[in-house]
Design a protein around this motif. Sequence first.
Motif, mmCIF file in Angstrom:
data_model
loop_
_atom_site.group_PDB
_atom_site.id
_atom_site.type_symbol
_atom_site.label_atom_id
_atom_site.label_comp_id
_atom_site.label_asym_id
_atom_site.label_seq_id
_atom_site.Cartn_x
_atom_site.Cartn_y
_atom_site.Cartn_z
ATOM 1 N N THR A 121 0.443 -1.191 0.060
ATOM 2 C CA THR A 121 0.145 0.068 -0.289
ATOM 3 C C THR A 121 0.956 1.170 -0.080
ATOM 4 O O THR A 121 0.492 2.186 -0.321
ATOM 5 C CB THR A 121 -0.824 -0.056 1.110
ATOM 6 N N GLY A 122 2.124 1.129 0.398
ATOM 7 C CA GLY A 122 3.038 2.260 0.617
ATOM 8 C C GLY A 122 2.652 3.175 1.844
ATOM 9 O O GLY A 122 3.326 4.045 2.156
ATOM 10 N N LEU A 123 1.879 2.631 2.704
ATOM 11 C CA LEU A 123 1.730 3.227 3.948
ATOM 12 C C LEU A 123 2.025 1.867 5.143
ATOM 13 O O LEU A 123 2.119 0.817 4.638
ATOM 14 C CB LEU A 123 0.375 3.809 4.190
ATOM 15 N N GLY A 147 14.598 -3.588 0.472
ATOM 16 C CA GLY A 147 14.411 -4.248 -0.772
ATOM 17 C C GLY A 147 15.241 -5.659 -0.673
ATOM 18 O O GLY A 147 14.920 -6.567 -1.059
ATOM 19 N N SER A 148 16.584 -5.382 -0.449
ATOM 20 C CA SER A 148 17.186 -6.660 -0.406
ATOM 21 C C SER A 148 18.519 -6.205 0.625
ATOM 22 O O SER A 148 18.958 -5.364 0.964
ATOM 23 C CB SER A 148 17.991 -6.397 -1.873
ATOM 24 N N GLY A 149 19.379 -7.185 0.440
ATOM 25 C CA GLY A 149 20.819 -7.166 1.392
ATOM 26 C C GLY A 149 21.592 -6.139 0.774
ATOM 27 O O GLY A 149 22.258 -5.470 1.409
ATOM 28 N N GLY A 177 15.337 4.321 0.515
ATOM 29 C CA GLY A 177 13.677 4.284 0.210
ATOM 30 C C GLY A 177 13.688 3.020 -0.374
ATOM 31 O O GLY A 177 14.456 2.018 -0.430
ATOM 32 N N GLY A 178 12.545 3.006 -1.075
ATOM 33 C CA GLY A 178 12.087 1.575 -1.791
ATOM 34 C C GLY A 178 10.519 1.462 -1.914
ATOM 35 O O GLY A 178 10.165 1.461 -1.040
ATOM 36 N N THR A 179 10.190 1.694 -3.128
ATOM 37 C CA THR A 179 8.464 1.494 -3.523
ATOM 38 C C THR A 179 8.023 0.281 -2.769
ATOM 39 O O THR A 179 7.132 0.426 -1.793
ATOM 40 C CB THR A 179 8.207 1.532 -4.865
#
Length: 528
Positions: free
Chosen positions: A169-171, A197-199, A385-387
């Motif tokens: 949802t991004g929240l 999102g990843s290592g 960050g990261g979507t």
Amino acid sequence: MLGGFSSSLLLKSSVGFTVHPQTRSASLFISSGTGILCDCPMTDYSMSMYPDTQEIYRRLDALMQLPIHGIRPDAMKMYLEHFDTHCAKSKEMVTEARKFIPGGVQHNLAFNHPFPIVIEKADGAYLWDIDGNRYIDFLQAGGPTMLGSNYKPVRDKVIELINEQAPVTGLFSEYELKLAKEINRHVPSVEMFRMLGSGTEAVMAAIRVARLASKRKKLIKLGGAYHGWSDQMVYGLHIPGTGGFEAHGIPKSCRKHTQEVYPNSIDALKKNLTMNKLKGGTAAVIVEPVGPESGTRPVDREYNKHVRELCDQHDVFLIFDEVVTFGRIGLSGAQGYFGVKPDLTVFGKVVAGGYPGAGGLGGRRDIMEHLAAGIESGKKRAYVGGTLAASPISSAAGYYTILEMERTNACQKAGRAGDRMTAGLEKLIQERNLPYVAYNQGAICHLETVGAMFVKLNLIRNLVTLKIRSVLREISERKAAMEEMGAAYMAEGIITLGGSRMYTSMADTDEVVDDALNRFARVFDNAK
Ligand SMILES: Cc1ncc(COP(=O)(O)O)c(C=O)c1O
């Protein structure tokens, strides 16, 4: 075995616990820094005893003195024929994929020799390809699936979540908090946690925030270690002393502040830290706590403690990259096992239980507070960050995976499988008088048959002595032999990581391991 959890803040001191693997008892330790005093939750470790690193290096040196003991050409021919006759659908699909996907495969851990295999089902200890062949899976997706592949109780929770909430949802979702609290409970050095999102991303975040908090730039890693593929970390990969050897397409300026030191050499680290003082100082030392490449080059039992002491003496942050070891050595990570408290810890793999979005960074509150997110102006922060970072799926999968691992004692079970496999492999090796070396750090098993990562390559020294060509030829011969070894294992129904590493999981019962050993025996019978 689980103790309760209570905490009180201790300024200027740090707390962790030393675990005595032989007796599985634990004692609290207090050292310098800011920390939380806790009634530490006692989780079990996959390592029942620490390997004898000196003996491993002695045997690896002996292996490297000998000609390569790969697969006999007649046997290799038979194995290659197997792929043509039994894996025809995979061959066809990968041939088609080569037109649309570079190399026809997207994963660095997928075997290309003779061609990648297309997997259509994963369950527990097994994988099935599209031709219907079953494999014992010791790749385990590169390590995240300690409960075994596609573990139903976690899968059910993830499906429930998708049905009721949304994959993303991004929240904020409640599972972000649940996971952060769960990690803090098991890894007390992680006062605050941020999911990524990843290592690779988490390592980038660790370096960025360490630089911001320390106001210094230099970063020291161990030669041969893997910390993801960011511009600054493709340096000294696989083999110590190789610097920017693999850094194609990366400007030199990106790795200007990255340095490598030889694993296990405390003197080299000390020297670098001292020298760096003349160059603006070291922001952080980053280590894979069991040694470079998930312990392919194991570090001595006391190494991490000495690194911690040196970092304290030089007032430098210590980052543990626990992308592989969190959950694989124990739920308190390798830091729980070694009784060493890093300032920052990098997470990946098990942190999302084999689901997408597997990365995270945790550590001291005063450092982590530089990573606050949200729309807020005027704050000096390390921008990350990261979507899809911290999505409900990854957070919930990580949370339920940790709960299930604790409930089922997965680390101890996976470690037991690793011990059984290593003992069995050593027996097979000795019976056949082969020069191979098998050792394990709990649920991480190493089987060195050709030593492709142990060729002594030192770019500068080899260039000066004009030996570079012969060293590169040796690497390529050993890599080719390793690929053949991996293909032979696969033809016998075993999937390994790169032909030299096996990750065990809770799904590896004695029966599974013994079946695998019979298959390894057949491959070893076909060795030169
Ligand atoms: C020790 C270590 N650090 C970082 C990474 C990078 O993690 P990811 O593949 O999630 O980017 C890996 C991946 O295998 C790893 O083993």
